[in-house]
Design a protein around this motif. Sequence first.
Motif, PDB file in Angstrom:
ATOM      1  N   ARG A 158       0.840  -1.201   0.000  1.00  0.00           N
ATOM      2  CA  ARG A 158       0.000   0.000   0.000  1.00  0.00           C
ATOM      3  C   ARG A 158       0.879   1.257   0.000  1.00  0.00           C
ATOM      4  N   GLN A 159       1.952   1.220   0.770  1.00  0.00           N
ATOM      5  CA  GLN A 159       2.853   2.377   0.834  1.00  0.00           C
ATOM      6  C   GLN A 159       3.475   2.661  -0.540  1.00  0.00           C
ATOM      7  N   GLN A 160       3.901   1.624  -1.239  1.00  0.00           N
ATOM      8  CA  GLN A 160       4.461   1.820  -2.575  1.00  0.00           C
ATOM      9  C   GLN A 160       3.405   2.382  -3.525  1.00  0.00           C
ATOM     10  N   LEU A 161       2.199   1.869  -3.416  1.00  0.00           N
ATOM     11  CA  LEU A 161       1.125   2.333  -4.280  1.00  0.00           C
ATOM     12  C   LEU A 161       0.788   3.796  -3.995  1.00  0.00           C
ATOM     13  N   GLU A 162       0.759   4.168  -2.722  1.00  0.00           N
ATOM     14  CA  GLU A 162       0.479   5.560  -2.370  1.00  0.00           C
ATOM     15  C   GLU A 162       1.564   6.499  -2.893  1.00  0.00           C
ATOM     16  N   ARG A 163       2.803   6.034  -2.859  1.00  0.00           N
ATOM     17  CA  ARG A 163       3.919   6.874  -3.282  1.00  0.00           C
ATOM     18  C   ARG A 163       4.015   6.986  -4.800  1.00  0.00           C
ATOM     19  N   CYS A 164       3.783   5.889  -5.499  1.00  0.00           N
ATOM     20  CA  CYS A 164       4.027   5.858  -6.943  1.00  0.00           C
ATOM     21  C   CYS A 164       2.768   5.762  -7.792  1.00  0.00           C
ATOM     22  N   GLY A 165       1.637   5.527  -7.183  1.00  0.00           N
ATOM     23  CA  GLY A 165       0.452   5.221  -7.957  1.00  0.00           C
ATOM     24  C   GLY A 165      -0.533   6.343  -8.138  1.00  0.00           C
ATOM     25  N   THR A 166      -0.104   7.577  -8.075  1.00  0.00           N
ATOM     26  CA  THR A 166      -1.018   8.706  -8.217  1.00  0.00           C
ATOM     27  C   THR A 166      -1.329   8.953  -9.689  1.00  0.00           C
ATOM     28  N   LEU A 167      -2.596   9.155  -9.992  1.00  0.00           N
ATOM     29  CA  LEU A 167      -3.000   9.489 -11.351  1.00  0.00           C
ATOM     30  C   LEU A 167      -2.723  10.974 -11.582  1.00  0.00           C
ATOM     31  N   PRO A 168      -1.929  11.292 -12.609  1.00  0.00           N
ATOM     32  CA  PRO A 168      -1.661  12.715 -12.884  1.00  0.00           C
ATOM     33  C   PRO A 168      -2.937  13.468 -13.258  1.00  0.00           C
ATOM     34  N   GLU A 169      -2.899  14.769 -13.055  1.00  0.00           N
ATOM     35  CA  GLU A 169      -4.053  15.617 -13.363  1.00  0.00           C
ATOM     36  C   GLU A 169      -4.355  15.580 -14.853  1.00  0.00           C
ATOM     37  N   GLU A 170      -5.606  15.769 -15.157  1.00  0.00           N
ATOM     38  CA  GLU A 170      -6.082  15.774 -16.535  1.00  0.00           C
ATOM     39  C   GLU A 170      -5.663  17.053 -17.243  1.00  0.00           C
ATOM     40  N   ARG A 171      -5.273  16.912 -18.497  1.00  0.00           N
ATOM     41  CA  ARG A 171      -5.039  18.063 -19.359  1.00  0.00           C
ATOM     42  C   ARG A 171      -6.082  17.992 -20.460  1.00  0.00           C
ATOM     43  N   ALA A 172      -7.133  18.728 -20.267  1.00  0.00           N
ATOM     44  CA  ALA A 172      -8.275  18.663 -21.182  1.00  0.00           C
ATOM     45  C   ALA A 172      -7.908  19.141 -22.579  1.00  0.00           C
TER      46      ALA A 172
END
Length: 151
Positions: free
Chosen positions: A79-93
Motif C-alpha cells: 500500500r505504501q508503494q502504491l500511495e507513493r508511486c500510484g497517483t494518477l496525474p491531473e487531466e489536461r483537457a
Amino acid sequence: MAAKNINEEIIEELYSEALVLADDARAAFDLSFNENQSNADDLTRVALSIEGLRTTTRVMHVLAWLLNQRAYFAGELSRQQLERCGTLPEERAADADNLQRLEPETRALIEETERLHARVARLDRDWRATGEEATPVASLQGRIAQAFAIG
C-alpha cells in the motif's frame, strides 16, 4: 486494503477499456497513415498532433495507474508503494479550438478518453481518501476537528 469501491473486477474492466482506447488512439492519430488528413491545412495537422499527444498521454496515465492497481491486488506492491508511486496525474483537457478542427469521430474518441480519465480519477480520489482515514494520525486529526467543529 483498497477502497470499498475498487476491486479487481473493476480494475480489469477499466484496464480492458483503456487498452482498446489506446489502440483506437494510436490508429486515429497515426499521421503517417491518416489519409483523411492529407488534404488538411497546417493548423488542422497541428491540432491533430497536439490533441493526439494529449490523448495518448491521458490514456497512458490511466493505464499506468491501472497497472499499479493490478500489481497491488497481485501482492506485487505494498500500500505504501502504491500511495507513493500510484497517483494518477491531473487531466489536461483538450483545447476547444483544436477540437473544432478535428473530425467528429476523432472528437468522440478524445471525449471518451476524457470520460475514462475522469472515472479513474474519481476512483483514485476515493481510494486515497480511505487511505488517509486509515492512519492513526488522520483519525486523531478528524476527531479533534469534530470536537472543535473545524472544517
